[in-house]
Design a protein around this motif. Structure first.
Motif, PDB file in Angstrom:
ATOM      1  N   ASN A 418       0.813  -1.222   0.000  1.00 37.13           N
ATOM      2  CA  ASN A 418       0.000   0.000   0.000  1.00 37.13           C
ATOM      3  C   ASN A 418       0.845   1.271   0.000  1.00 37.13           C
ATOM      4  O   ASN A 418       0.433   2.297  -0.519  1.00 37.13           O
ATOM      5  CB  ASN A 418      -0.943   0.011   1.209  1.00 37.13           C
ATOM      6  CG  ASN A 418      -2.020  -1.042   1.082  1.00 37.13           C
ATOM      7  OD1 ASN A 418      -2.369  -1.443  -0.021  1.00 37.13           O
ATOM      8  ND2 ASN A 418      -2.540  -1.515   2.196  1.00 37.13           N
ATOM      9  N   LEU A 419       2.030   1.199   0.592  1.00 38.32           N
ATOM     10  CA  LEU A 419       2.816   2.431   0.719  1.00 38.32           C
ATOM     11  C   LEU A 419       3.988   2.521  -0.264  1.00 38.32           C
ATOM     12  O   LEU A 419       4.543   3.598  -0.462  1.00 38.32           O
ATOM     13  CB  LEU A 419       3.308   2.598   2.158  1.00 38.32           C
ATOM     14  CG  LEU A 419       2.141   2.827   3.127  1.00 38.32           C
ATOM     15  CD1 LEU A 419       2.561   2.625   4.558  1.00 38.32           C
ATOM     16  CD2 LEU A 419       1.536   4.205   2.959  1.00 38.32           C
ATOM     17  N   THR A 420       4.367   1.389  -0.859  1.00 41.10           N
ATOM     18  CA  THR A 420       5.478   1.455  -1.825  1.00 41.10           C
ATOM     19  C   THR A 420       5.080   0.928  -3.196  1.00 41.10           C
ATOM     20  O   THR A 420       5.830   1.062  -4.158  1.00 41.10           O
ATOM     21  CB  THR A 420       6.699   0.632  -1.340  1.00 41.10           C
ATOM     22  OG1 THR A 420       6.387  -0.775  -1.439  1.00 41.10           O
ATOM     23  CG2 THR A 420       7.082   0.952   0.092  1.00 41.10           C
ATOM     24  N   GLY A 421       3.903   0.291  -3.268  1.00 40.22           N
ATOM     25  CA  GLY A 421       3.468  -0.275  -4.546  1.00 40.22           C
ATOM     26  C   GLY A 421       4.161  -1.589  -4.871  1.00 40.22           C
ATOM     27  O   GLY A 421       4.015  -2.113  -5.970  1.00 40.22           O
ATOM     28  N   ASN A 422       4.903  -2.134  -3.913  1.00 38.94           N
ATOM     29  CA  ASN A 422       5.686  -3.336  -4.156  1.00 38.94           C
ATOM     30  C   ASN A 422       5.551  -4.275  -2.950  1.00 38.94           C
ATOM     31  O   ASN A 422       5.754  -3.855  -1.811  1.00 38.94           O
ATOM     32  CB  ASN A 422       7.161  -2.904  -4.344  1.00 38.94           C
ATOM     33  CG  ASN A 422       8.083  -4.074  -4.620  1.00 38.94           C
ATOM     34  OD1 ASN A 422       7.698  -5.238  -4.491  1.00 38.94           O
ATOM     35  ND2 ASN A 422       9.304  -3.753  -5.002  1.00 38.94           N
ATOM     36  N   LEU A 423       5.198  -5.521  -3.211  1.00 39.05           N
ATOM     37  CA  LEU A 423       5.032  -6.482  -2.100  1.00 39.05           C
ATOM     38  C   LEU A 423       6.323  -6.682  -1.318  1.00 39.05           C
ATOM     39  O   LEU A 423       6.308  -7.035  -0.145  1.00 39.05           O
ATOM     40  CB  LEU A 423       4.564  -7.842  -2.648  1.00 39.05           C
ATOM     41  CG  LEU A 423       3.170  -7.881  -3.276  1.00 39.05           C
ATOM     42  CD1 LEU A 423       2.953  -9.204  -3.989  1.00 39.05           C
ATOM     43  CD2 LEU A 423       2.079  -7.648  -2.244  1.00 39.05           C
ATOM     44  N   ASN A 424       7.445  -6.467  -1.995  1.00 38.74           N
ATOM     45  CA  ASN A 424       8.748  -6.607  -1.321  1.00 38.74           C
ATOM     46  C   ASN A 424       9.335  -5.264  -0.905  1.00 38.74           C
ATOM     47  O   ASN A 424      10.498  -5.192  -0.510  1.00 38.74           O
ATOM     48  CB  ASN A 424       9.741  -7.325  -2.240  1.00 38.74           C
ATOM     49  CG  ASN A 424       9.424  -8.793  -2.369  1.00 38.74           C
ATOM     50  OD1 ASN A 424       9.231  -9.472  -1.367  1.00 38.74           O
ATOM     51  ND2 ASN A 424       9.331  -9.278  -3.595  1.00 38.74           N
ATOM     52  N   GLY A 425       8.553  -4.217  -1.023  1.00 39.02           N
ATOM     53  CA  GLY A 425       9.053  -2.867  -0.732  1.00 39.02           C
ATOM     54  C   GLY A 425       9.279  -2.641   0.755  1.00 39.02           C
ATOM     55  O   GLY A 425       8.792  -3.401   1.600  1.00 39.02           O
ATOM     56  N   GLU A 426       9.995  -1.595   1.067  1.00 38.90           N
ATOM     57  CA  GLU A 426      10.277  -1.268   2.468  1.00 38.90           C
ATOM     58  C   GLU A 426       9.409  -0.108   2.934  1.00 38.90           C
ATOM     59  O   GLU A 426       9.529   1.007   2.421  1.00 38.90           O
ATOM     60  CB  GLU A 426      11.755  -0.873   2.640  1.00 38.90           C
ATOM     61  CG  GLU A 426      12.085  -0.533   4.082  1.00 38.90           C
ATOM     62  CD  GLU A 426      13.524  -0.077   4.288  1.00 38.90           C
ATOM     63  OE1 GLU A 426      14.230   0.136   3.284  1.00 38.90           O
ATOM     64  OE2 GLU A 426      13.928   0.082   5.451  1.00 38.90           O
ATOM     65  N   TYR A 427       8.542  -0.379   3.893  1.00 43.06           N
ATOM     66  CA  TYR A 427       7.815   0.700   4.562  1.00 43.06           C
ATOM     67  C   TYR A 427       8.737   1.182   5.678  1.00 43.06           C
ATOM     68  O   TYR A 427       8.766   0.646   6.774  1.00 43.06           O
ATOM     69  CB  TYR A 427       6.472   0.183   5.089  1.00 43.06           C
ATOM     70  CG  TYR A 427       5.758   1.156   5.995  1.00 43.06           C
ATOM     71  CD1 TYR A 427       5.676   2.515   5.686  1.00 43.06           C
ATOM     72  CD2 TYR A 427       5.168   0.720   7.174  1.00 43.06           C
ATOM     73  CE1 TYR A 427       5.046   3.400   6.528  1.00 43.06           C
ATOM     74  CE2 TYR A 427       4.517   1.604   8.022  1.00 43.06           C
ATOM     75  CZ  TYR A 427       4.464   2.938   7.691  1.00 43.06           C
ATOM     76  OH  TYR A 427       3.839   3.821   8.534  1.00 43.06           O
ATOM     77  N   GLU A 428       9.525   2.190   5.327  1.00 43.86           N
ATOM     78  CA  GLU A 428      10.659   2.579   6.159  1.00 43.86           C
ATOM     79  C   GLU A 428      10.270   2.975   7.585  1.00 43.86           C
ATOM     80  O   GLU A 428      10.939   2.587   8.549  1.00 43.86           O
ATOM     81  CB  GLU A 428      11.369   3.749   5.472  1.00 43.86           C
ATOM     82  CG  GLU A 428      12.861   3.616   5.513  1.00 43.86           C
ATOM     83  CD  GLU A 428      13.541   4.770   4.787  1.00 43.86           C
ATOM     84  OE1 GLU A 428      12.977   5.265   3.794  1.00 43.86           O
ATOM     85  OE2 GLU A 428      14.620   5.175   5.260  1.00 43.86           O
ATOM     86  N   ILE A 429       9.199   3.739   7.702  1.00 41.58           N
ATOM     87  CA  ILE A 429       8.784   4.193   9.042  1.00 41.58           C
ATOM     88  C   ILE A 429       8.419   2.987   9.906  1.00 41.58           C
ATOM     89  O   ILE A 429       8.824   2.887  11.070  1.00 41.58           O
ATOM     90  CB  ILE A 429       7.609   5.189   8.941  1.00 41.58           C
ATOM     91  CG1 ILE A 429       8.111   6.495   8.321  1.00 41.58           C
ATOM     92  CG2 ILE A 429       6.951   5.424  10.286  1.00 41.58           C
ATOM     93  CD1 ILE A 429       7.034   7.509   8.021  1.00 41.58           C
TER      94      ILE A 429
END
Lengths: 453, 57
Positions: A418-429
């Protein structure tokens, strides 16, 4: 790989070495802390560099010898034991039933868009619910403990279906050698004496949504007319807690950018008599007025530090309670496979919409790209499940060297998407908050274990 | 040891690595169980502990 951190406990600073790959935790003195950092090439601050040079060489050697003993035993700087993992797509053990896409509240941070998930206000029929049970009975194969979470919207709006689903599932337990564990998440406002008795009897866990202080709660958890729901929710939640006895429940709240002093909200709940509490950071896109942003992190970290101190004191002195995000058990924790497989979304854990569509988890409901199948025909799109089966700490580059990877399992895949558009993305916060909480959890565990209080 | 105290050791190498899948599903996202992977207990270990406690009783 080693992670070093410190924790200020009363007037003492506690220094920790955390061996990431073996999960070994060591409390060390300042000398060994610095020697370890220097030996393994971890960055030292200017003050640490000065302090390090001031220690006698002979003392540094004794500390280094101890460090090397630990390394020799595989308790420090150990190698990864597993380097790849793919989750099974042949089993389902847990279903989230979105009992209705409707809610009597209008919470300002609701990810489900007032309970509708951007769909129509559907209510799950008993027929769909029963089909979901059949799907779980078949797909859980030899697993005995299976789970159904009743979720919404507000599932109290469709309690009739909940009752029929439970009755049907119970009738099948013996025949299929299953044990169903039911969980119910409610905003508490519609609970009656009768429904509380039912939930108390049937649910293995009940999640009560309350955000803490009245001022916090009533700013964000509003009814359809814009009125705060705190008074009703609190009254009912307390009544339920009263009849619940020793059985599992917890109060689950959210903190947003409006209450970065959330420690007060946690203690407000504890003062109301709740002893199982989870207050979690809201997850919203950065442009949302309630979103947690990077500039809030320093403030939040300080709040967690402050809370950790108060939490230890409260548990020791007068009011014991459990805060979910500081829960950790280094003795009886989950197996490595569990740690690697994470939440199981899309594989062993699936969500069912009111009309019977199957999604990877409740947060994907309503997104047609992620429809895996339906309760009538079963799994249709195995490719989506295969994609989720590969979603582990090994598929995320940001997990590779992270000290928290075996404790978050790679984090929430829905948040990442939801926040990066990528299932493997990093939601940094989210990652930064998880890491902060893990350090504190380890420190609290050590303080309580060593009775340092 | 003079400078180091071991608090926990080798927690990932215990003998209960069965992948039996009998423990609770975890979820750390909105409104759900708040169970991250790390804050759960091993269901098998819990069963063993309970059995031992029952024997002691």
């Amino acid at each position: 790989m080693i992670h070093t951190f410190s924790y200020q406990h009363k007037n003492d600073t506690l220094y920790f070495l955390w061996d990431i790959e073996s999960g070994s935790l060591h409390v060390v003195d300042y000398l060994a802390f610095l020697v370890c950092k220097e030996h393994y090439g971890l960055p030292l601050s200017e003050k640490e560099k000065t302090d390090y040079t001031s220690f006698l060489m002979s003392n540094k050697k004794i500390a280094l010898d101890e460090i090397l003993i630990l390394e020799g035993k595989g308790l420090l700087n150990s190698e990864p034991k597993v380097t790849n993992y793919v989750k099974s797509t042949s089993l389902v053990k847990s279903l989230c039933l979105n009992i209705c896409h409707d809610c009597n509240l209008r919470c300002k941070y609701c990810f489900a868009k007032d309970g509708t998930y951007n769909t129509s206000k559907d209510y799950m029929s008993p027929e769909v619910g029963i089909k979901a049970v059949d799907f779980l009975l078949v797909n859980s194969k030899s697993i005995r403990n299976v789970e159904i979470d009743f979720f919404g919207g507000e599932p109290m709006l469709n309690l009739q279906t909940v009752k029929k689903v439970i009755s049907y599932a119970r009738s099948k337990e013996k025949e299929h050698n299953k044990l169903f564990h039911f969980t119910f998440t409610t905003n508490c406002t519609l609970l009656s004496e009768k429904s509380m008795d039912f939930l108390n009897e049937q649910m293995v866990n009940v999640v009560l949504s309350l955000d803490g202080r009245q001022t916090t709660h009533d700013k964000v958890r509003l009814d359809k007319y814009g009125k705060g729901s705190y008074d009703t929710a609190l009254k009912n939640a307390k009544a339920f807690k009263e009849i619940r006895g020793d059985k599992q429940y917890y109060v689950r709240g959210t903190f947003t950018s409006l209450n970065l002093d959330f420690c007060k909200d946690i203690f407000a709940l504890a003062e109301e008599g709740f002893d199982q509490i989870s207050i979690e950071p809201v997850v919203l896109p950065e442009d949302h007025p309630l979103a947690i942003k990077k500039e809030h992190l320093d403030r939040i970290f300080k709040e967690y530090d402050f809370f950790a101190d108060k939490y230890l004191e409260s548990r020791r002195l007068n009011r014991w309670f459990n805060f979910f995000h500081f829960m950790i058990d280094l003795n009886n924790g989950p197996c490595v496979n569990k740690r690697l497989s994470g939440c199981g979304a899309g594989t062993e854990y699936l969500a069912i919409s009111p009309t019977g569509e199957i999604y990877p988890c409740h947060q994907f409901v309503g997104n047609k790209e992620f429809v895996i199948g339906n309760v009538y025909d079963g799994i249709i799109c195995q490719d989506i499940r295969k994609t989720f089966s590969k979603n582990t700490i090994f598929s995320k580059s940001h997990c590779e060297n992270c000290f928290a990877k075996y404790f978050c399992g790679g984090g929430c895949v829905a948040n990442a998407y939801n926040l990066t558009g990528n299932l493997n993305g990093e939601y940094e916060i989210g990652c930064m908050l998880t890491k902060k909480r893990l350090e504190l959890s380890l420190a609290i565990w050590a303080v309580e274990k060593l009775s340092l209080q | 040891m003079k400078h180091i105290k071991i608090i926990s050791n080798n927690i990932f190498e215990k003998d209960h690595q069965t992948n039996c899948k009998e423990c609770q599903s975890s979820c750390q996202s909105a409104c759900k169980t708040s169970c991250t992977v790390g804050n759960q207990s091993c269901a098998r270990e819990e069963k063993i502990n309970k059995k031992e406690a029952d024997i002691i009783k």
